[in-house]
Design an enzyme around this catalytic site. Structure first.
Site, PDB file in Angstrom:
ATOM      1  N   SER A 127       0.813  -1.130   0.035  1.00 23.82           N
ATOM      2  CA  SER A 127       0.038   0.021  -0.093  1.00 23.82           C
ATOM      3  C   SER A 127       0.890   1.139   0.116  1.00 23.82           C
ATOM      4  O   SER A 127       1.903   1.323   0.512  1.00 23.82           O
ATOM      5  CB  SER A 127      -0.776   0.205   1.217  1.00 23.82           C
ATOM      6  OG  SER A 127      -1.338   1.200   1.394  1.00 23.82           O
ATOM      7  N   TYR A 154      -2.408  -1.396  10.961  1.00 24.96           N
ATOM      8  CA  TYR A 154      -2.755  -1.931   9.509  1.00 24.96           C
ATOM      9  C   TYR A 154      -1.291  -1.439   8.994  1.00 24.96           C
ATOM     10  O   TYR A 154      -0.683  -2.392   8.035  1.00 24.96           O
ATOM     11  CB  TYR A 154      -3.786  -1.477   9.222  1.00 24.96           C
ATOM     12  CG  TYR A 154      -3.886  -1.391   7.698  1.00 24.96           C
ATOM     13  CD1 TYR A 154      -4.218  -2.403   6.813  1.00 24.96           C
ATOM     14  CD2 TYR A 154      -3.608  -0.182   6.748  1.00 24.96           C
ATOM     15  CE1 TYR A 154      -4.180  -2.774   5.679  1.00 24.96           C
ATOM     16  CE2 TYR A 154      -3.511  -0.323   5.485  1.00 24.96           C
ATOM     17  CZ  TYR A 154      -4.059  -1.602   4.720  1.00 24.96           C
ATOM     18  OH  TYR A 154      -3.856  -1.712   3.411  1.00 24.96           O
ATOM     19  N   LYS A 158       1.715  -3.850   6.662  1.00 21.44           N
ATOM     20  CA  LYS A 158       2.042  -3.776   5.257  1.00 21.44           C
ATOM     21  C   LYS A 158       3.753  -3.561   5.338  1.00 21.44           C
ATOM     22  O   LYS A 158       4.441  -4.123   4.427  1.00 21.44           O
ATOM     23  CB  LYS A 158       1.483  -2.580   4.774  1.00 21.44           C
ATOM     24  CG  LYS A 158       0.079  -2.766   4.424  1.00 21.44           C
ATOM     25  CD  LYS A 158      -0.189  -4.044   3.406  1.00 21.44           C
ATOM     26  CE  LYS A 158      -1.736  -4.375   3.511  1.00 21.44           C
ATOM     27  NZ  LYS A 158      -1.853  -5.728   2.951  1.00 21.44           N
TER      28      LYS A 158
HETATM   29  N1  UFG Z   1     -13.047  10.726   3.330  1.00 22.00           N
HETATM   30  C1  UFG Z   1     -13.986  11.774   3.646  1.00 22.00           C
HETATM   31  N2  UFG Z   1     -15.025  11.264   4.144  1.00 22.00           N
HETATM   32  C2  UFG Z   1     -15.403   9.650   4.429  1.00 22.00           C
HETATM   33  C3  UFG Z   1     -14.437   8.850   3.916  1.00 22.00           C
HETATM   34  C4  UFG Z   1     -13.147   9.443   3.488  1.00 22.00           C
HETATM   35  O1  UFG Z   1     -13.872  12.882   3.545  1.00 22.00           O
HETATM   36  O2  UFG Z   1     -16.474   9.467   4.735  1.00 22.00           O
HETATM   37  C5  UFG Z   1     -11.542  11.176   2.920  1.00 22.00           C
HETATM   38  C6  UFG Z   1     -10.316  10.829   3.856  1.00 22.00           C
HETATM   39  O3  UFG Z   1     -10.487  11.822   4.818  1.00 22.00           O
HETATM   40  C7  UFG Z   1      -9.244  10.859   2.891  1.00 22.00           C
HETATM   41  C8  UFG Z   1     -10.117  10.403   1.353  1.00 22.00           C
HETATM   42  O4  UFG Z   1     -11.367  10.616   1.693  1.00 22.00           O
HETATM   43  O5  UFG Z   1      -8.834  12.146   2.627  1.00 22.00           O
HETATM   44  C9  UFG Z   1      -9.658   8.946   1.148  1.00 22.00           C
HETATM   45  O6  UFG Z   1     -10.079   8.268   2.396  1.00 22.00           O
HETATM   46  P1  UFG Z   1     -10.285   6.602   2.097  1.00 22.00           P
HETATM   47  O7  UFG Z   1     -10.592   6.195   3.497  1.00 22.00           O
HETATM   48  O8  UFG Z   1     -11.094   6.288   1.075  1.00 22.00           O
HETATM   49  O9  UFG Z   1      -8.763   6.152   1.789  1.00 22.00           O
HETATM   50  P2  UFG Z   1      -7.392   6.456   2.740  1.00 22.00           P
HETATM   51  O10 UFG Z   1      -6.596   7.170   1.624  1.00 22.00           O
HETATM   52  O11 UFG Z   1      -7.655   7.099   4.028  1.00 22.00           O
HETATM   53  O12 UFG Z   1      -6.964   5.059   3.115  1.00 22.00           O
HETATM   54  C10 UFG Z   1      -6.654   3.849   2.007  1.00 22.00           C
HETATM   55  C11 UFG Z   1      -6.874   2.686   2.430  1.00 22.00           C
HETATM   56  C12 UFG Z   1      -6.190   2.212   3.398  1.00 22.00           C
HETATM   57  C13 UFG Z   1      -4.707   2.226   2.931  1.00 22.00           C
HETATM   58  C14 UFG Z   1      -4.788   4.018   2.590  1.00 22.00           C
HETATM   59  C15 UFG Z   1      -3.325   3.937   2.135  1.00 22.00           C
HETATM   60  O13 UFG Z   1      -8.292   2.500   3.029  1.00 22.00           O
HETATM   61  O14 UFG Z   1      -6.109   0.713   3.550  1.00 22.00           O
HETATM   62  O15 UFG Z   1      -5.508   4.065   1.492  1.00 22.00           O
HETATM   63  O16 UFG Z   1      -2.753   2.919   1.134  1.00 22.00           O
HETATM   64  F1  UFG Z   1      -3.892   2.172   4.065  1.00 22.00           F
END
Ligand code: UFG
Length: 346
Positions: A127, A154, A158
């Site tokens: 990741s 988590y 990785k």
């Molecule tokens: N976000 C919102 N509202 C929500 C959900 C997410 O604003 O309800 C925002 C988050 O703050 C972030 C973006 O949308 O800025 C993406 O969030 P995600 O949760 O979809 O994804 P992340 O980048 O946080 O995390 C993902 C995976 C993880 C992994 C990470 C880095 O979920 O498993 O990418 O690889 F570790």
């Protein structure tokens, strides 16, 4: 005879799309999955998409003797794609031991059993979380950017997994490996027969958007608009899950044709384009014509401000490139959500 590939976590989100692509490319697939976060009828849907039923074993990769027996049953497996892992960042903070056990013991078991059963190649799901928040001069991030201490158990699993593979190779094990660092996979198969099925309230952005658009959730919370980005919301590299799946086929071909330059290779899998949360929501509304109720709330703990990939190495060395547009991808996510509604699932 077709070449046999083991796909752990093959009924999960990225796993199921990868199984279809492997089958489309002439591979015979054995899925091992404990169904902790997926369901057995994904196997039926994979068959509907590809016309081929993969072998399926309900089995936990942490079960060493069960895995040993599985390798014996399906003689001649040539390579493994190891997806099976727990993947919720927040949950990992609550249940670190569960994450360390699931994500680390499973990999150790597989690496242990591979030489015994004559399997040399492994493609591992890593990741972009390993990069943490890259400094401005390291954006877009390349594979040689420094790794940062993980923000969650988590993320730590990785990093540890990457180290375990490297140490195993260094020790003289016959294993060769390709470590794929995914950015943010989104969307679903164009058939709308397979896709992401989040358990309970979605943590990830796109399932939350599609559920809000469907009326299942009242409102999307946007976590922060005061970041140091053009519109203040976080930036990510959203990659179509089918594009991502195809990269695994290329990686498997590369291992089997012994084209690797090193016994451990790392590749970023992203589009090379960073998109803000607000831009993504707006694009979804434009593509689907459906409004997504949303409000700005405070920052989410542990969020990275901005990260997107430099995918040059994957483009040039693997010969793989993300092809789908964000519009097509969001449309596929919406079609999948509509299909779930039709089926009465969500
Ligand atoms: N976000 C919102 N509202 C929500 C959900 C997410 O604003 O309800 C925002 C988050 O703050 C972030 C973006 O949308 O800025 C993406 O969030 P995600 O949760 O979809 O994804 P992340 O980048 O946080 O995390 C993902 C995976 C993880 C992994 C990470 C880095 O979920 O498993 O990418 O690889 F570790």
């Amino acid at each position: 005879m077709k070449t046999r590939i083991l796909v752990t976590g093959g009924t999960g989100y990225i796993g199921s799309h990868t199984v279809v692509e492997l089958q489309n490319n002439g591979y015979e697939v054995i899925i091992v999955d404990n169904l902790s976060n997926s369901s057995a009828n994904v196997v039926d849907n994979i068959e509907k998409v590809s016309g081929i039923r993969p072998h399926f074993e309900k089995l936990d990769c942490c079960d060493l003797s069960g895995m040993d027996a599985m390798f014996t049953k399906y003689k001649g497996i040539k390579a493994v794609i190891h997806f099976a892992a727990s993947k919720a960042v927040g949950e990992s903070v609550q249940k670190p031991l569960m994450y360390y056990r699931n994500n680390i013991v499973s990999l150790i078991n597989i690496l242990d059993l591979m030489p015994k059963h004559g399997v040399d190649g492994i493609v591992f799901s890593s990741s972009c979380t390993v990069y943490g928040q890259p400094s401005k001069e390291n954006l877009p991030v390349t594979e040689s950017a420094p790794l940062q201490p993980a923000e969650s158990p988590y993320g730590n699993t990785k990093q540890i997994n990457e180290e375990i593979i490297q140490d195993t190779v260094k020790s003289g094990s016959p294993i060769t490996s390709i470590l794929l660092r995914y950015f943010n996979p989104i969307g679903a198969h164009p058939s709308a027969l397979i896709g992401e099925l989040p358990n309970g309230v979605p943590m990830n952005l796109v399932p939350f958007i599609t559920q809000t658009a469907m009326g299942i959730r009242k409102e999307l919370s946007i976590f922060g608009d005061d970041y140091n980005t053009p519109d203040g919301s976080c930036i990510r590299d959203y990659i179509n899950v089918v594009d991502l799946a195809k990269a695994h086929v290329v990686a498997i071909d590369r291992i089997l044709k012994q084209k690797q330059l090193e016994k451990v290779e790392f590749f970023n899998l992203g589009t090379g384009k960073g998109l803000s949360v607000l831009e993504l929501v707006k694009t979804f509304e434009e593509v689907t014509g459906v409004k997504v109720n949303h409000k700005i709330v405070g920052r989410r703990a542990g969020d990275i401000e901005q990260v997107w990939a430099n995918p040059d190495k994957a483009n040039n060395v693997l010969g793989w490139k993300a092809e789908c547009t964000t519009e097509e991808t969001l449309e596929s996510a919406w079609n999948w959500q509509k299909k779930l509604r039709e089926l009465g699932i969500q």
